[in-house]
Enzyme design. Sequence first.
Site, PDB file in Angstrom:
ATOM      1  N   GLY A 258      37.183  44.816  45.078  1.00  0.00           N
ATOM      2  CA  GLY A 258      38.382  45.273  45.786  1.00  0.00           C
ATOM      3  C   GLY A 258      38.927  44.342  46.847  1.00  0.00           C
ATOM      4  O   GLY A 258      39.943  44.664  47.480  1.00  0.00           O
ATOM      5  N   GLU A 319      31.001  43.265  44.036  1.00  0.00           N
ATOM      6  CA  GLU A 319      31.443  43.059  42.650  1.00  0.00           C
ATOM      7  C   GLU A 319      32.891  42.550  42.630  1.00  0.00           C
ATOM      8  O   GLU A 319      33.790  43.262  42.192  1.00  0.00           O
ATOM      9  CB  GLU A 319      31.377  44.384  41.886  1.00  0.00           C
ATOM     10  CG  GLU A 319      30.000  45.007  41.811  1.00  0.00           C
ATOM     11  CD  GLU A 319      30.012  46.426  41.252  1.00  0.00           C
ATOM     12  OE1 GLU A 319      29.007  46.832  40.675  1.00  0.00           O
ATOM     13  OE2 GLU A 319      31.048  47.128  41.404  1.00  0.00           O
ATOM     14  N   PRO A 320      33.129  41.356  43.111  1.00  0.00           N
ATOM     15  CA  PRO A 320      34.501  40.862  43.190  1.00  0.00           C
ATOM     16  C   PRO A 320      35.046  40.434  41.831  1.00  0.00           C
ATOM     17  O   PRO A 320      34.341  39.762  41.064  1.00  0.00           O
ATOM     18  CB  PRO A 320      34.382  39.654  44.123  1.00  0.00           C
ATOM     19  CG  PRO A 320      32.969  39.196  43.960  1.00  0.00           C
ATOM     20  CD  PRO A 320      32.135  40.392  43.589  1.00  0.00           C
ATOM     21  N   GLY A 321      36.258  40.839  41.515  1.00  0.00           N
ATOM     22  CA  GLY A 321      36.904  40.410  40.274  1.00  0.00           C
ATOM     23  C   GLY A 321      38.149  39.597  40.612  1.00  0.00           C
ATOM     24  O   GLY A 321      38.162  38.366  40.547  1.00  0.00           O
ATOM     25  N   ARG A 322      39.176  40.345  41.010  1.00  0.00           N
ATOM     26  CA  ARG A 322      40.471  39.771  41.383  1.00  0.00           C
ATOM     27  C   ARG A 322      40.358  38.555  42.315  1.00  0.00           C
ATOM     28  O   ARG A 322      41.017  37.541  42.112  1.00  0.00           O
ATOM     29  CB  ARG A 322      41.194  40.856  42.179  1.00  0.00           C
ATOM     30  CG  ARG A 322      42.560  41.173  41.770  1.00  0.00           C
ATOM     31  CD  ARG A 322      43.057  42.294  42.688  1.00  0.00           C
ATOM     32  NE  ARG A 322      43.147  43.564  42.001  1.00  0.00           N
ATOM     33  CZ  ARG A 322      44.053  43.852  41.067  1.00  0.00           C
ATOM     34  NH1 ARG A 322      44.953  42.968  40.718  1.00  0.00           N
ATOM     35  NH2 ARG A 322      44.068  45.038  40.485  1.00  0.00           N
ATOM     36  N   CYS A 391      60.444  45.234  22.702  1.00  0.00           N
ATOM     37  CA  CYS A 391      61.604  45.978  22.205  1.00  0.00           C
ATOM     38  C   CYS A 391      61.968  47.177  23.067  1.00  0.00           C
ATOM     39  O   CYS A 391      62.789  47.982  22.674  1.00  0.00           O
ATOM     40  CB  CYS A 391      61.320  46.454  20.792  1.00  0.00           C
ATOM     41  SG  CYS A 391      59.969  47.638  20.763  1.00  0.00           S
ATOM     42  N   TYR A 430      43.065  40.800  35.168  1.00  0.00           N
ATOM     43  CA  TYR A 430      43.583  41.984  34.471  1.00  0.00           C
ATOM     44  C   TYR A 430      44.845  41.636  33.656  1.00  0.00           C
ATOM     45  O   TYR A 430      45.821  42.367  33.663  1.00  0.00           O
ATOM     46  CB  TYR A 430      43.864  43.114  35.475  1.00  0.00           C
ATOM     47  CG  TYR A 430      42.628  43.434  36.296  1.00  0.00           C
ATOM     48  CD1 TYR A 430      41.555  44.096  35.708  1.00  0.00           C
ATOM     49  CD2 TYR A 430      42.507  43.038  37.619  1.00  0.00           C
ATOM     50  CE1 TYR A 430      40.395  44.362  36.434  1.00  0.00           C
ATOM     51  CE2 TYR A 430      41.351  43.302  38.347  1.00  0.00           C
ATOM     52  CZ  TYR A 430      40.310  43.961  37.753  1.00  0.00           C
ATOM     53  OH  TYR A 430      39.164  44.222  38.473  1.00  0.00           O
TER      54      TYR A 430
HETATM   55  C1  LIG Z   1      33.133  49.381  39.660  1.00  0.00           C
HETATM   56  C2  LIG Z   1      34.047  48.241  39.891  1.00  0.00           C
HETATM   57  N1  LIG Z   1      33.572  47.152  40.501  1.00  0.00           N
HETATM   58  C3  LIG Z   1      34.355  46.072  40.729  1.00  0.00           C
HETATM   59  C4  LIG Z   1      35.680  46.065  40.354  1.00  0.00           C
HETATM   60  C5  LIG Z   1      36.496  44.845  40.625  1.00  0.00           C
HETATM   61  O1  LIG Z   1      37.528  45.067  41.513  1.00  0.00           O
HETATM   62  P1  LIG Z   1      38.402  43.836  41.997  1.00  0.00           P
HETATM   63  O2  LIG Z   1      38.849  43.107  40.791  1.00  0.00           O
HETATM   64  O3  LIG Z   1      39.524  44.442  42.736  1.00  0.00           O
HETATM   65  O4  LIG Z   1      37.539  42.992  42.873  1.00  0.00           O
HETATM   66  C6  LIG Z   1      36.217  47.175  39.721  1.00  0.00           C
HETATM   67  C7  LIG Z   1      37.632  47.214  39.328  1.00  0.00           C
HETATM   68  O5  LIG Z   1      38.362  48.110  39.595  1.00  0.00           O
HETATM   69  C8  LIG Z   1      35.375  48.295  39.469  1.00  0.00           C
HETATM   70  O6  LIG Z   1      35.839  49.378  38.843  1.00  0.00           O
END
Ligand SMILES: Cc1ncc(COP(=O)(O)O)c(C=O)c1O
Length: 473
Positions: A258, A319-322, A391, A430
């Site tokens: 997040g 758990e960083p993604g973005r 479309c 995403y």
């Molecule tokens: C359980 C969990 N962890 C980590 C993430 C990654 O979040 P972000 O990409 O915002 O860091 C998510 C995405 O919503 C998630 O559902």
Amino acid sequence: MSIESVAPTAPAWTIPGYLEAREGHLMISGVDALSLVAEHDTPLFVFSEPRIRANIERLKRAALAVERSVRFFYASKANSNMAVLKTVLEAGIDAEVNSGGELFKALRAGFRPEQIIFNGTSKTDAEIDAAVSAGIYAINVDSIYEIELVEEAARRLGKRARIALRLVPEIGTRSHLGLQTALLTSKFGISSSEVLEAFSRGLRHPDLIHVCGIHIHVGSQTPDVEPFAIAFKTMWEHLVRIERETGHTLEHINLGGGIPVNYLRDPSQADQLPEHERDMLGAELEPSEVLSAALRVARESARAAGAEHLLEPLTILLEPGRSIIADAGVVLTTVRNIKRRPETGDVWLLTDAGYNLLLSMNNYKWYYHLVSATRADKEAATEYKVAGPLCDSGDVYFDIERGGRLPDYRRLPAEVKPGEVLALLNSGAYSLAQMFPYNGRPLPAAVMIREDQRADLIRRRDTYDDLVAQDIW
Ligand SMILES: Cc1ncc(COP(=O)(O)O)c(C=O)c1O
């Protein structure tokens, strides 16, 4: 100054050494975006390995700053392209997966089982079996019922499973509702009122299940530090209570993902957005701020409860993604068509990248900053309606529902013509992971710029044959 003139300073979206305008063109980690288009056509995803590594280094620096044991598990749902996973692995962090498929990909990319965490609300028996038999670091269980499923799998497979409990203690954020995940109205996790019951269930058969941690994810693109701090304090208090009531000590608190990304890149271009949307999309939050705020409240609470000895050995998981992959990716798209609407005075640019590639542009009205890659140094002061190739009328770069969640017009240099290449910035998260071949549009190619400015193909463009590969007729 004429509207076609060169911008007097470096464009606001510049990230020195990574995203720059040079001799008129957009440069990505030193590589001319137009040379990539000449070789690979559009739409094209471009990723930067140096930027992914820099984002991971920033996280690691945050961990060093707080002088604690911190582990990062890259949220592979944000982008699980195999070359991206490999880069993340080589950069020295671990992986979070959200399905059997992502587990398979993480293992295939080379993550060791003890480097993997498995989240998910609806895991199948086969997925749980795969996680238990691989021996991953933690299965984050989403309900009391799921503890039983993991226990059965452990018994069946003759292996002890490690689990963490995912909690949902009602913590709101200022992100989109669809991205908030710690509300009691959300579908995730175990309620605070059931925590003790869940833990005693988890501790019933220690030969089959080891309860190693507690988990919360407040949501994605969380613009403020407070929800993280409240979440950590809440998890910490549960940990202390569990230790007192059951004698069981947890090894880790997982604070989820997040950490936000600044999607606005040039706030003056997003001046039409409502303030709360601007604040959320333009958020800048250092990972070190998140960790120190969380630890500050936990320390106070530990002191008050005489539980400092529990805090010392604790590992914090994120758990960083973005924050790892969003700004490391760019979508290049070509203007394929142009039209004027004399009645409204609008000029429409029709590109080859729509919400088939950036789904969140449609379902969350997510803002991706748009610049010209062909004339990156020109002042962007002319307003256009911009739309993708699909479309339906919703395939536009503005808010068709008139909710004002996206700007009505995008500003680009004057006189954009068909053939001009545009770039959607911060589009690495995403996007590739959510794209779909609607309207029979083959999925695009992706390249990764390496440290030595080599541009490796990391996903080949689909062919028409790929469009029918799974059909049986
Ligand atoms: C359980 C969990 N962890 C980590 C993430 C990654 O979040 P972000 O990409 O915002 O860091 C998510 C995405 O919503 C998630 O559902």
